[in-house]
Design a protein around this motif. Structure first.
Motif, PDB file in Angstrom:
ATOM      1  N   ARG A 188       0.838  -1.201   0.000  1.00  0.00           N
ATOM      2  CA  ARG A 188       0.000   0.000   0.000  1.00  0.00           C
ATOM      3  C   ARG A 188       0.873   1.251   0.000  1.00  0.00           C
ATOM      4  N   GLU A 189       1.987   1.173   0.718  1.00  0.00           N
ATOM      5  CA  GLU A 189       2.881   2.330   0.823  1.00  0.00           C
ATOM      6  C   GLU A 189       4.290   1.843   1.116  1.00  0.00           C
ATOM      7  N   THR A 190       5.271   2.507   0.546  1.00  0.00           N
ATOM      8  CA  THR A 190       6.676   2.236   0.831  1.00  0.00           C
ATOM      9  C   THR A 190       7.290   3.475   1.464  1.00  0.00           C
ATOM     10  N   ILE A 191       7.818   3.313   2.676  1.00  0.00           N
ATOM     11  CA  ILE A 191       8.417   4.430   3.414  1.00  0.00           C
ATOM     12  C   ILE A 191       9.931   4.306   3.298  1.00  0.00           C
ATOM     13  N   GLU A 192      10.557   5.333   2.764  1.00  0.00           N
ATOM     14  CA  GLU A 192      11.999   5.331   2.530  1.00  0.00           C
ATOM     15  C   GLU A 192      12.637   6.509   3.272  1.00  0.00           C
ATOM     16  N   HIS A 193      12.778   6.374   4.581  1.00  0.00           N
ATOM     17  CA  HIS A 193      13.381   7.451   5.353  1.00  0.00           C
ATOM     18  C   HIS A 193      14.586   6.978   6.168  1.00  0.00           C
ATOM     19  N   SER A 217      -1.087   5.589   4.366  1.00  0.00           N
ATOM     20  CA  SER A 217      -1.874   4.409   4.015  1.00  0.00           C
ATOM     21  C   SER A 217      -2.609   3.797   5.197  1.00  0.00           C
ATOM     22  N   LEU A 218      -2.247   4.205   6.426  1.00  0.00           N
ATOM     23  CA  LEU A 218      -2.896   3.646   7.615  1.00  0.00           C
ATOM     24  C   LEU A 218      -3.935   4.582   8.218  1.00  0.00           C
TER      25      LEU A 218
END
Length: 326
Positions: A278-283, A317-318
């Protein structure tokens, strides 16, 4: 993400495991190691997430690296870590000293996973070790209650079932996901050959008692129905490298989050026919080793990484998740 994450830096300490407090909406704990866990000491941090950011409450040093952390489900001041020297350390946030309240020592190699039972009628800890065993503990006793043997390689995780007393799942380098009944400790009740490579993590769905997820070094995330475990019920694809941690949502049965050696955190909906994130977090700029859901704040998660940071944030996404009525 809805807004930038709150961040806490851990200079010289690489994050391995993070967990929100079961009784507090703002408190978290993080287990870290020096030199990427290969050598050196470890530190466990206790932090509060406030409007001003992540504030340090307590920090304890241990002589070896710390690889996982779990909060007590019975006493809000107690947390437990697992270490590279094979011991478990019991810490008390009310203690005036910098020493553990208790040390539990039986494993002969690294303790890589720690989990406190969610069921109030089974207030027990399970530890997973590189010595190929799992052990069940009561922190009020000095010796383990049960030792589970059968895995043929390092055991990376042991996770209690949120539904069945005395039942737990384990993930191992031998490529199997195993389900155990501690009343029958000499053999796993179910053995699932879940990967041709190592399995690094597993977790139970909070709303389906027979649904368990596994994450492997090949980047796969598989869902298994224990009533018919011959084939996975879902195969979530998206991570480029090993999946280090899986956490199932406390608010929706089909939602989960994973973190990986590919430096990302991903959110998933197992009911999505595309099987894509649903979502990719790249931090993060290094392996992401720990991730957890806040049990009190829907849509909020925390993670920790080898890049020496802990972050708390709210993935976009949440945000559609609705709390389940109590």
């Amino acid at each position: 993400m809805i807004s930038p994450p709150a961040m806490f830096r851990t200079p010289g300490r690489h994050g391995y495991g993070v967990q929100f407090h079961p009784f507090s909406h703002q408190r978290i704990a993080c287990a870290t190691s020096q030199h990427f866990g290969i050598a050196g000491a470890g530190t466990v941090f206790v932090l509060d997430h406030t409007p001003q950011g992540l504030n340090l409450v307590r920090a304890w040093e241990w002589k070896e690296g710390l690889f996982d952390v779990t909060w007590s489900e019975a006493n809000p001041n107690i947390l437990v870590t697992g270490s590279g020297d094979g011991s478990l350390q019991v810490w008390d946030t009310d203690s005036p000293t910098q020493e553990p309240a208790k040390i539990l020592q039986e494993h002969t190699k690294e303790v890589y996973g720690i989990n406190w039972s969610l069921r109030r009628d089974a207030q027990s800890i399970v530890s997973a070790s590189w010595d190929t065993t799992l052990k069940m503990w009561d922190v009020n006793r000095s010796q383990s209650l049960v030792t589970l043997t059968g895995h043929e390689a390092v055991v990376y995780a042991g996770i209690w079932s949120p539904f069945m007393t005395g039942c737990l799942a384990s993930a191992s380098g031998d490529g199997t996901l195993r389900i155990w009944d501690i009343k029958k400790p000499y053999a796993a009740a179910v053995v699932i050959p879940a990967s041709k490579g190592e399995i690094l993590t597993c977790d139970w769905c909070r709303y389906h008692p027979n649904l368990v997820f596994s994450g492997a070094v090949d980047g796969s995330v598989l869902g298994w129905d224990l009533r018919n475990p011959r084939q996975p019920v879902c195969h979530l694809r998206g991570h480029k490298y090993a999946v280090k941690r899986i956490k199932c949502s406390p608010f929706e049965g089909n939602i989960l989050v994973t973190c990986s050696y590919d430096f990302t955190v991903k959110t998933w909906d197992m009911k999505d026919p595309s099987c894509a994130p649903r979502e990719t977090i790249e931090h993060h700029t290094e392996f992401v080793y720990g991730v957890d859901f806040n049990l009190h704040v829907p849509g909020q998660i925390a993670d920790c990484s080898w890049d020496e940071t802990i972050k708390v944030y709210n993935p976009a996404s949440l945000q559609a998740v609705t709390p389940v009525p109590s």
